[in-house]
Design a protein around this motif. Structure first.
Motif, PDB file in Angstrom:
ATOM      1  N   ALA A 119       0.836  -1.202   0.000  1.00  0.00           N
ATOM      2  CA  ALA A 119       0.000   0.000   0.000  1.00  0.00           C
ATOM      3  C   ALA A 119       0.867   1.245   0.000  1.00  0.00           C
ATOM      4  N   VAL A 120       0.357   2.292  -0.628  1.00  0.00           N
ATOM      5  CA  VAL A 120       0.952   3.632  -0.586  1.00  0.00           C
ATOM      6  C   VAL A 120      -0.182   4.624  -0.372  1.00  0.00           C
ATOM      7  N   ARG A 121       0.122   5.734   0.279  1.00  0.00           N
ATOM      8  CA  ARG A 121      -0.896   6.724   0.610  1.00  0.00           C
ATOM      9  C   ARG A 121      -0.555   8.073  -0.009  1.00  0.00           C
ATOM     10  N   PHE A 122      -1.571   8.708  -0.573  1.00  0.00           N
ATOM     11  CA  PHE A 122      -1.454  10.043  -1.151  1.00  0.00           C
ATOM     12  C   PHE A 122      -2.345  10.990  -0.353  1.00  0.00           C
ATOM     13  N   THR A 123      -1.787  12.099   0.103  1.00  0.00           N
ATOM     14  CA  THR A 123      -2.557  13.110   0.810  1.00  0.00           C
ATOM     15  C   THR A 123      -2.898  14.253  -0.140  1.00  0.00           C
ATOM     16  N   ARG A 124      -3.528  15.275   0.388  1.00  0.00           N
ATOM     17  CA  ARG A 124      -3.905  16.416  -0.444  1.00  0.00           C
ATOM     18  C   ARG A 124      -2.675  17.132  -1.006  1.00  0.00           C
ATOM     19  N   ASN A 125      -1.546  17.028  -0.302  1.00  0.00           N
ATOM     20  CA  ASN A 125      -0.337  17.651  -0.824  1.00  0.00           C
ATOM     21  C   ASN A 125       0.098  17.030  -2.144  1.00  0.00           C
ATOM     22  N   ALA A 126      -0.282  15.788  -2.384  1.00  0.00           N
ATOM     23  CA  ALA A 126       0.068  15.136  -3.640  1.00  0.00           C
ATOM     24  C   ALA A 126      -0.825  15.584  -4.789  1.00  0.00           C
ATOM     25  N   ARG A 127      -1.927  16.268  -4.461  1.00  0.00           N
ATOM     26  CA  ARG A 127      -2.853  16.807  -5.463  1.00  0.00           C
ATOM     27  C   ARG A 127      -3.455  15.705  -6.332  1.00  0.00           C
ATOM     28  N   PHE A 128      -3.892  14.655  -5.674  1.00  0.00           N
ATOM     29  CA  PHE A 128      -4.649  13.644  -6.404  1.00  0.00           C
ATOM     30  C   PHE A 128      -6.052  14.180  -6.643  1.00  0.00           C
ATOM     31  N   ALA A 132     -13.104  14.396 -14.549  1.00  0.00           N
ATOM     32  CA  ALA A 132     -14.494  14.486 -14.993  1.00  0.00           C
ATOM     33  C   ALA A 132     -14.987  13.166 -15.560  1.00  0.00           C
ATOM     34  N   GLY A 133     -14.079  12.352 -16.073  1.00  0.00           N
ATOM     35  CA  GLY A 133     -14.476  11.057 -16.590  1.00  0.00           C
ATOM     36  C   GLY A 133     -14.575   9.962 -15.550  1.00  0.00           C
ATOM     37  N   GLY A 134     -14.374  10.305 -14.273  1.00  0.00           N
ATOM     38  CA  GLY A 134     -14.504   9.329 -13.198  1.00  0.00           C
ATOM     39  C   GLY A 134     -13.253   8.522 -12.926  1.00  0.00           C
ATOM     40  N   LYS A 135     -12.105   8.987 -13.378  1.00  0.00           N
ATOM     41  CA  LYS A 135     -10.853   8.290 -13.119  1.00  0.00           C
ATOM     42  C   LYS A 135     -10.096   8.965 -11.984  1.00  0.00           C
ATOM     43  N   LEU A 136      -9.254   8.181 -11.314  1.00  0.00           N
ATOM     44  CA  LEU A 136      -8.456   8.690 -10.207  1.00  0.00           C
ATOM     45  C   LEU A 136      -7.081   9.083 -10.750  1.00  0.00           C
ATOM     46  N   ARG A 137      -6.770  10.384 -10.678  1.00  0.00           N
ATOM     47  CA  ARG A 137      -5.490  10.883 -11.184  1.00  0.00           C
ATOM     48  C   ARG A 137      -4.484  10.923 -10.038  1.00  0.00           C
ATOM     49  N   PRO A 139      -0.294  11.291  -8.948  1.00  0.00           N
ATOM     50  CA  PRO A 139       0.958  11.867  -9.455  1.00  0.00           C
ATOM     51  C   PRO A 139       1.952  10.775  -9.863  1.00  0.00           C
ATOM     52  N   LYS A 140       2.529  10.937 -11.043  1.00  0.00           N
ATOM     53  CA  LYS A 140       3.540  10.050 -11.622  1.00  0.00           C
ATOM     54  C   LYS A 140       3.017   8.634 -11.860  1.00  0.00           C
ATOM     55  N   ILE A 141       1.694   8.494 -11.870  1.00  0.00           N
ATOM     56  CA  ILE A 141       1.071   7.199 -12.181  1.00  0.00           C
ATOM     57  C   ILE A 141       0.079   7.348 -13.329  1.00  0.00           C
ATOM     58  N   GLY A 142      -0.741   8.398 -13.276  1.00  0.00           N
ATOM     59  CA  GLY A 142      -1.688   8.646 -14.344  1.00  0.00           C
ATOM     60  C   GLY A 142      -3.126   8.514 -13.887  1.00  0.00           C
ATOM     61  N   ASP A 143      -4.028   8.480 -14.870  1.00  0.00           N
ATOM     62  CA  ASP A 143      -5.456   8.366 -14.609  1.00  0.00           C
ATOM     63  C   ASP A 143      -5.842   6.883 -14.555  1.00  0.00           C
ATOM     64  N   VAL A 144      -6.221   6.430 -13.362  1.00  0.00           N
ATOM     65  CA  VAL A 144      -6.531   5.016 -13.141  1.00  0.00           C
ATOM     66  C   VAL A 144      -8.045   4.837 -13.152  1.00  0.00           C
ATOM     67  N   PRO A 145      -8.579   3.909 -13.955  1.00  0.00           N
ATOM     68  CA  PRO A 145     -10.030   3.666 -13.950  1.00  0.00           C
ATOM     69  C   PRO A 145     -10.507   3.138 -12.597  1.00  0.00           C
ATOM     70  N   VAL A 146     -11.668   3.618 -12.185  1.00  0.00           N
ATOM     71  CA  VAL A 146     -12.261   3.249 -10.891  1.00  0.00           C
ATOM     72  C   VAL A 146     -13.675   2.737 -11.137  1.00  0.00           C
ATOM     73  N   ARG A 147     -14.061   1.707 -10.429  1.00  0.00           N
ATOM     74  CA  ARG A 147     -15.450   1.243 -10.449  1.00  0.00           C
ATOM     75  C   ARG A 147     -16.177   1.885  -9.267  1.00  0.00           C
ATOM     76  N   TRP A 148     -16.945   2.920  -9.560  1.00  0.00           N
ATOM     77  CA  TRP A 148     -17.639   3.670  -8.505  1.00  0.00           C
ATOM     78  C   TRP A 148     -18.950   2.957  -8.170  1.00  0.00           C
ATOM     79  N   SER A 149     -19.002   2.350  -7.004  1.00  0.00           N
ATOM     80  CA  SER A 149     -20.224   1.689  -6.560  1.00  0.00           C
ATOM     81  C   SER A 149     -21.170   2.648  -5.850  1.00  0.00           C
ATOM     82  N   ARG A 150     -20.697   3.821  -5.488  1.00  0.00           N
ATOM     83  CA  ARG A 150     -21.498   4.841  -4.803  1.00  0.00           C
ATOM     84  C   ARG A 150     -20.729   6.156  -4.889  1.00  0.00           C
ATOM     85  N   GLU A 151     -21.378   7.234  -4.513  1.00  0.00           N
ATOM     86  CA  GLU A 151     -20.749   8.547  -4.548  1.00  0.00           C
ATOM     87  C   GLU A 151     -20.082   8.845  -3.204  1.00  0.00           C
TER      88      GLU A 151
END
Length: 383
Positions: A119-128, A132-137, A139-151
């Motif tokens: 596991a690795v953790r990103f805080t707000r300082n990392a600016r994740f 708009a397309g529902g992907k998790l951006r 840093p230095k990894i990119g836009d990762v697709p997420v399966r959103w089961s709820r908001e």
């Protein structure tokens, strides 16, 4: 209150490699910091402060050829790895000095690349961000697709990317939410946990024990035998290991789903919930260890507790030494010696009791009594 929301991630091949680098860099920083403090202790040097440790393990290490590759990942990941190490040390010191209640906390140990959970953790300082397309951006990894089961109910303060033993990726968001009280209800319930029935309620309802591990035992044994026949370290061995891990993950997911549904139903239907404070660790040392672990009592009670706090319900644990099974719920007369094989008994007052239902009724009465005492009620009953 803070809650975690978990969602499944589906990173691409390049993103999986970037996450593997992040896992490795965070693990290296953690181990370097732990080694530096252990060597200082053995040499009789002062304890390395958090700031000095960060300077030596991250800032100065990046400037050396041996650790130059630490700059390939986000600096926030490395800082959070050291934050985990500092938290582990503080918990250990608080435990040995008596400031921390509960079981003793062991000192930090080295992390291994063979650990089942990375596991690795990103805080707000990392600016994740969530695009708009529902992907998790990340840093230095990119836009990762997420399966959103709820908001998400609010903006997350941090996100932890987890890879489990089955090779699945998850994003765990920490969200600060306010209490969401449910409409008031007059019903209260006491719960007696067991193995024959998972939960017996004070109103007479009995919830069956799903025995998920027992039901999947044949499939798990078959996968374990297939793993044992493979040469350790080979590609077939790694593939068989993933098959076994996925089978265990499927059982754990089913157990978690069962506990979530049952705890949510109980919290919605009752204003107050009282549960016996079982010593699960002690019961896990008996011949019933597999059945105790399969039941997942601790997970279920933890869900009841946090959901009660979220929805404005009352939750309390009753002392484990309270004789709930051997006390007549009608007249209060204690029974004599009663082995576990006795599932029903008759009190001298004439009341016939089902052992588990009687225990649940007594747990409810004890919880109400403790609640009155906490609110200023009389401690001793009238003569």
């Amino acid at each position: 209150m803070q809650l975690r929301y978990n969602f499944r991630l589906y990173p691409a091949a390049g993103q999986r490699q970037a996450l593997a680098r992040a896992f490795g860099c965070a693990r290296t920083v953690f181990n370097d910091g732990l080694r530096l403090r252990q060597e200082g202790r053995e040499q009789g040097l002062p304890y390395v402060s958090d700031g000095d440790l960060s300077k030596r393990v991250i800032t100065q290490a990046k400037q050396t050829p041996e650790r130059a590759w630490l700059g390939e990942v986000s600096a926030v990941v490395l800082q959070q790895a050291l934050a985990d190490l500092n938290t582990a040390y503080r918990n250990f010191f608080a435990s040995i000095t008596g400031r921390r209640k509960g079981p003793e906390v062991a000192p930090p140990r080295y992390r291994s690349r063979k650990d089942n959970r990375q596991a690795v953790r990103f805080t707000r300082n990392a600016r994740f961000t969530v695009t708009a397309g529902g992907k998790l951006r990340l840093p230095k990894i990119g836009d990762v697709p997420v399966r959103w089961s709820r908001e998400l109910p609010a903006g997350p303060s941090s996100v932890t990317v987890i890879k489990d033993a089955a090779g699945r990726y998850f994003a765990s968001f920490v969200v600060e939410i306010c209490q969401e009280p449910l409409p008031q209800t007059a019903s209260e319930v006491g719960i007696d946990l067991g193995l024959t029935h998972f939960a017996v309620l004070s109103d007479g309802r009995k919830v069956g024990n799903p025995r998920l591990l027992r039901r999947a035992e044949r499939r798990l044994n078959k996968a374990q035998q297939a793993l044992s026949r493979k040469q350790k370290g080979s590609n077939n061995w790694a593939r068989a290991k993933r098959v076994l891990a996925r089978a265990h993950a499927k059982t754990a997911d089913a157990r978690r789903d069962f506990a979530h549904k049952l705890s949510t139903q109980i919290i919605r239907d009752n204003q107050a919930v009282y549960v016996e404070d079982l010593c699960v660790k002690g019961l896990a040392r008996t011949r019933l260890a597999k059945s105790v672990h399969d039941a997942g009592w601790s997970q279920f009670v933890a869900m009841l507790e946090y959901k009660a706090g979220r929805y404005g319900r009352t939750f309390a644990r009753i002392d484990r030494f309270f004789p709930s099974s051997k006390l007549c719920s009608a007249c209060g007369l204690p029974a004599g010696t009663m082995p576990l094989s006795v599932r029903s008994w008759t009190c001298p007052c004439g009341a016939v009791h089902d052992r588990d239902v009687n225990a649940a009724i007594n747990i409810l009465a004890a919880g109400r009594a403790e609640r009155l005492n906490a609110c200023g009620g009389t401690v001793r009953p009238a003569a």
